[in-house]
Design a protein around this motif. Sequence first.
Motif, short mmCIF file in Angstrom:
data_model
loop_
_atom_site.label_atom_id
_atom_site.label_comp_id
_atom_site.label_asym_id
_atom_site.label_seq_id
_atom_site.Cartn_x
_atom_site.Cartn_y
_atom_site.Cartn_z
N GLU A 362 0.84 -1.21 0.00
CA GLU A 362 0.00 0.00 0.00
C GLU A 362 0.87 1.25 0.00
OE1 GLU A 362 -2.46 -0.73 3.43
OE2 GLU A 362 -3.26 -2.53 2.45
N LYS A 363 1.97 1.21 0.73
CA LYS A 363 2.86 2.40 0.83
C LYS A 363 3.58 2.63 -0.48
CE LYS A 363 4.90 5.74 2.98
NZ LYS A 363 4.54 6.67 1.90
N LEU A 364 4.08 1.55 -1.09
CA LEU A 364 4.96 1.72 -2.25
C LEU A 364 4.24 1.61 -3.58
CD1 LEU A 364 8.09 -0.33 -1.05
CD2 LEU A 364 7.64 2.11 -0.78
N GLY A 365 3.10 0.95 -3.60
CA GLY A 365 2.37 0.78 -4.87
C GLY A 365 3.20 0.01 -5.87
N GLY A 366 2.95 0.23 -7.17
CA GLY A 366 3.75 -0.41 -8.21
C GLY A 366 3.25 -1.78 -8.58
N ASP A 367 3.52 -2.17 -9.82
CA ASP A 367 3.08 -3.47 -10.31
C ASP A 367 4.23 -4.46 -10.42
OD1 ASP A 367 0.28 -2.84 -10.78
OD2 ASP A 367 1.05 -1.44 -12.27
N SER A 368 5.46 -3.94 -10.34
CA SER A 368 6.62 -4.84 -10.41
C SER A 368 7.53 -4.57 -9.23
CB SER A 368 7.41 -4.59 -11.71
OG SER A 368 7.93 -3.26 -11.67
N LEU A 369 8.43 -5.51 -8.95
CA LEU A 369 9.37 -5.33 -7.84
C LEU A 369 10.26 -4.11 -8.12
CD1 LEU A 369 10.18 -6.66 -5.18
CD2 LEU A 369 11.93 -7.93 -6.44
N GLU A 370 10.61 -3.91 -9.40
CA GLU A 370 11.48 -2.77 -9.74
C GLU A 370 10.80 -1.45 -9.39
OE1 GLU A 370 10.55 -5.25 -11.75
OE2 GLU A 370 12.41 -6.36 -12.04
N GLU A 371 9.49 -1.38 -9.69
CA GLU A 371 8.76 -0.15 -9.39
C GLU A 371 8.69 0.07 -7.88
OE1 GLU A 371 5.02 -0.25 -11.43
OE2 GLU A 371 4.67 1.90 -11.09
N MET A 372 8.44 -1.04 -7.15
CA MET A 372 8.43 -0.93 -5.68
C MET A 372 9.77 -0.41 -5.17
SD MET A 372 6.41 -4.27 -4.18
CE MET A 372 6.34 -3.72 -2.47
N ARG A 373 10.87 -0.92 -5.73
CA ARG A 373 12.21 -0.52 -5.27
C ARG A 373 12.47 0.96 -5.54
NH1 ARG A 373 14.94 -5.99 -6.73
NH2 ARG A 373 15.19 -6.86 -4.64
N GLU A 374 12.02 1.43 -6.70
CA GLU A 374 12.20 2.87 -7.02
C GLU A 374 11.49 3.72 -5.98
OE1 GLU A 374 11.10 4.33 -10.92
OE2 GLU A 374 12.26 2.68 -11.81
N HIS A 375 10.25 3.33 -5.65
CA HIS A 375 9.47 4.10 -4.68
C HIS A 375 10.08 4.01 -3.29
CE1 HIS A 375 5.78 3.60 -7.53
NE2 HIS A 375 6.74 4.33 -8.04
N TRP A 376 10.65 2.84 -2.99
CA TRP A 376 11.31 2.62 -1.69
C TRP A 376 12.51 3.57 -1.55
CZ3 TRP A 376 10.97 -0.10 2.80
CH2 TRP A 376 12.13 -0.46 3.49
N THR A 377 13.33 3.64 -2.61
CA THR A 377 14.51 4.51 -2.58
C THR A 377 14.08 5.97 -2.39
OG1 THR A 377 15.53 2.95 -4.09
CG2 THR A 377 16.65 5.06 -3.83
N ALA A 378 13.06 6.37 -3.15
CA ALA A 378 12.59 7.76 -3.07
C ALA A 378 12.03 8.05 -1.68
CB ALA A 378 11.53 8.01 -4.13
N TYR A 379 11.28 7.10 -1.13
CA TYR A 379 10.66 7.33 0.19
C TYR A 379 11.75 7.40 1.26
CZ TYR A 379 7.78 6.70 4.35
OH TYR A 379 7.18 6.87 5.58
N ASN A 380 12.74 6.49 1.18
CA ASN A 380 13.81 6.50 2.20
C ASN A 380 14.63 7.77 2.14
OD1 ASN A 380 13.70 4.19 3.90
ND2 ASN A 380 14.03 2.97 2.07
N SER A 381 14.88 8.30 0.92
CA SER A 381 15.65 9.55 0.90
C SER A 381 14.80 10.70 1.43
CB SER A 381 16.26 9.84 -0.47
OG SER A 381 15.27 9.80 -1.45
N MET A 382 13.49 10.63 1.22
CA MET A 382 12.62 11.66 1.80
C MET A 382 12.68 11.59 3.34
SD MET A 382 8.58 12.12 1.25
CE MET A 382 8.11 11.54 2.86
#
Length: 386
Positions: A362-382
């Motif tokens: 729910e937090k990261l969304g995305g349809d693929s693991l790669e998309e989840m990872r991109e959102h994870w990186t962006a969220y962690n830097s935030m």
Amino acid sequence: MRYLTAGESHGPALLTIVEGLPANLQLDTAAVDRELERRQGGFGRGGRMKIERDRAVFLSGLRFGRTLGSPLAIQIANRDHDNWLAQMATVGTQPEELARVTLPRPGHADLAAALKYNLKDIRDVLERASARETAARVAVGAVARQLLAAFNIRVASQVLAIGEVASVGADPADLVTLTPEVDSSPVRCPDIQAAAAMQALIEEKRAAGDSLGGVFEVVVTGVPAGLGSHVHWDRKLDGRLAAALMSVQAIKGVEVGGGFACARLPGSRVHDEIAYEDGRGYFRRSNRAGGIEGGVTNGEPLVLRAAMKPIPTLTVPLPSVEIDTHRPGRAAVERSDVCAVPAASIVGEAVVAWEVACALREKLGGDSLEEMREHWTAYNSMLTER
Ligand SMILES: Cc1cc2nc3c(=O)[nH]c(=O)nc-3n(C[C@H](O)[C@H](O)[C@H](O)COP(=O)(O)O)c2cc1C
């Protein structure tokens, strides 16, 4: 994400369909089987677990071990079904001579569900109420924990009490590292003296035809701040985790962090001071909240405890009432565990892993693991910039 399970305890198989996983997660199917094996163990189990050798067969949603984003269908065969072919046939007519179960066991779903569904053979209830169903949930949890592991989020557990024998347990922060040690204990308790006393108590109750419950703790590390939400009751992660644990057969109480003990203490000894260090960000010097405030993870490990009641099937059975005649009798005896707290702790890990994985999706969304990872990186830097 969502999942359903199906299957009777002595039917041909347990089934589950898991929907909403991201594509491109490389699944270690042997690791799923290892989780099933962990659930089968523990001192105090009955004869059934000697028959079963649970294995997950993946029927859809995977190609060469990689998730496709389509529903995952998993089947776990019930080896014991071969001994129940006549009693548990899914089609055909029930033979006249087939013995029915008519003496409900106190503490089981037997009477309440037979009344609700208008069933005359309690076997129609107990086959599904049985905790054999938790094998399917462990398979689902094993998939969820692999998704979490891709983000370095880990789940572990330990048994804290069996009957009146209690242990303070290992520090929750160390539990992930201690998992091999915990798993090597027949009661999943790393305190060797307490573990020996727990086994002795189980033996004593087995000999007396009685049963035992206990308490286990589930810990999740590596959880970022911000899973779950404060904005609505059904999005609060503490509520969802409590429901998940409470839905496990025989779980009668759930604590988050300090739990019931907090009610007896003043606020100054309960709430976790907020601290900040450059490079580390916000953190707490204690974790009495168990990693959740306001339904949202606060970046500390999740710490949850569940209380399991004693197993309802007793070999010296309690008084009951025969459902055909209303005459008094003794409850039916099925082959049964004496104590299943160690196994329940593995089920606890599975249902907690699932809820945390749902919150992560729910937090990261995305349809693929790669998309989840991109959102994870962006969220962690935030998070680190704040
Ligand atoms: C891992 C596990 C194993 C269990 N094994 C048994 C068992 O062998 N015999 C039994 O009567 N109950 C067993 N139970 C508990 C019952 O399934 C449970 O008490 C029953 O379904 C009634 O549900 P409730 O206790 O949540 O009200 C087990 C529970 C778990 C989690």
